[in-house]
Design an enzyme around this catalytic site. Structure first.
Site, short mmCIF file in Angstrom:
data_model
loop_
_atom_site.label_atom_id
_atom_site.label_comp_id
_atom_site.label_asym_id
_atom_site.label_seq_id
_atom_site.Cartn_x
_atom_site.Cartn_y
_atom_site.Cartn_z
NE ARG A 1 -3.80 -2.29 0.19
CZ ARG A 1 -3.56 -3.54 -0.23
NH1 ARG A 1 -2.41 -3.82 -0.82
NH2 ARG A 1 -4.45 -4.48 -0.08
CB SER B 1 -9.43 -2.50 3.61
OG SER B 1 -9.87 -3.72 3.05
CD GLU C 1 -6.00 -0.14 2.19
OE1 GLU C 1 -6.35 -0.21 0.99
OE2 GLU C 1 -5.97 -1.11 2.94
#
Length: 351
Positions: free
Chosen positions: A164, A240, A335
């Protein structure tokens, strides 16, 4: 190029959070982007670039200019007998690109089916699912330097991809806007089945892996995601919310001794844990705080139950974070990108 003032962003973030920006500019050519950047540099006003807002939490209004790409062209270049380079405009809806490549027999992106967002954001975030990350197939990224307006193409090796993460997210790197992404795909389908839960689902469906096609794999992944994740058109969310934490061997050994069933996966810099499992075990799955809640089918997802504000979402996220830290000694990090959070917001790891 289209331009609006005092513009609502409620349809530009999948959480459906109420927020407005001072100005919204959508460009359909790189020259228009450069023109807008030149204007912003002259004005010295704050600005940010967004995709579909599938990874954003607007805490309040944005007192600046929002840029959005409408670059949607696709080019294909054959490389040898089996490989193709597919260059896609940053404004293309990500799942539309996945479907487009499969329809033409270009394989590799199947595991990333149904991830919300646009192509440009996929390269910035290094999206991933079911054992595959976008960086695995990115050949290069076309960008514009926001400070100079100069175009530059970065090979994948210079994008500093990690979980990420990319160079495009680094605060000390030049501020670049992604205009197109080139993917190196194959004409021969080879399924990527490293993810155990995916293999288990294929087996449960009675499918022989040797007979698996790319369309079958995409269909399975789409069904899994629809079963576990809310449809953003029906239930606002940013997918998420937290990243899966990565811990060292000693920390993992202590956690496993206390929790023998804790899910874990190898990672380049340690052992990756399931944030969703930690949140579930902390007792948050299906719970809510006012109009914001934790999705009952997947504890990693926070949802807008109706009328939630960014502050409501952050209040819930902080409570989840505190309980996971107290129970497991692990700080979950978001995130989702928080726009306009207060300086004392605890998601920096402090409690």
């Amino acid at each position: 190029m289209t331009e609006y003032t005092d513009y609502s962003l409620i349809h530009h973030n999948t959480f459906g959070l109420p927020a407005r920006c001072h100005r919204f500019i959508e460009y359909s050519g790189v020259d228009e982007l450069c023109e807008a950047l030149s204007q912003l540099r002259a004005e010295r006003t704050p600005w940010m670039h967004i995709g579909r807002g599938s990874n954003l939490v607007f805490v309040g209004d944005y007192e600046g200019t929002i840029l959005h790409s409408a670059l949607t062209g696709i080019d294909v270049e054959a490389v040898g007998s089996d490989e193709v380079l597919v260059t896609a405009g940053a404004g293309i809806v990500w799942d539309d690109l996945v479907a487009w490549t499969l329809q033409r027999g270009y394989y590799g992106l199947e595991n990333l089916s149904l991830i919300p967002g646009e192509v440009g954001a996929a390269a910035v975030q290094n999206i991933g699912a079911y054992g595959v990350e976008a960086a695995r197939f990115i050949d290069s990224v076309q960008t514009v330097d926001a400070a100079t307006g100069h175009p530059a193409t970065l090979p994948c090796s210079e994008c500093r991809y990690a979980y990420r993460h990319s160079v495009f997210k680094e605060a000390d790197a030049p501020r670049r806007i992604v205009t197109a992404v080139t993917f190196r795909l194959r004409r021969t389908f080879t399924p990527h089945l490293d993810y155990a839960a995916l293999r288990d689902r294929i087996a449960a469906d009675g499918i022989d892996c040797a007979a698996l096609t790319a369309d079958m794999l995409r269909s399975i992944i789409v069904r899994i995601r629809r079963e576990k994740l809310p449809d953003p058109d029906q239930q606002g969310s940013a997918g998420s919310f937290f990243m899966n934490p990565v811990v060292d061997a000693a920390t993992f050994a202590a956690l496993q001794a206390a929790h023998p069933d804790i899910p874990h996966y190898p990672a380049p810099d340690g052992i990756k844990l399931s944030a969703g499992w930690l949140i579930d075990r902390a007792g948050w799955r299906g719970r809510s705080m006012g109009p914001a809640g934790v999705w009952g089918k997947q504890a990693l997802v926070l949802v807008n139950l109706g009328g939630a504000t960014g502050t409501d979402v952050l209040r819930l996220a902080a409570a989840v974070q505190r309980d996971v830290l107290r129970q497991f000694g692990i700080t979950l990090r978001p995130e989702a990108i928080l726009v306009g959070e207060s300086p004392d917001w605890p998601l920096d790891g402090s409690i």
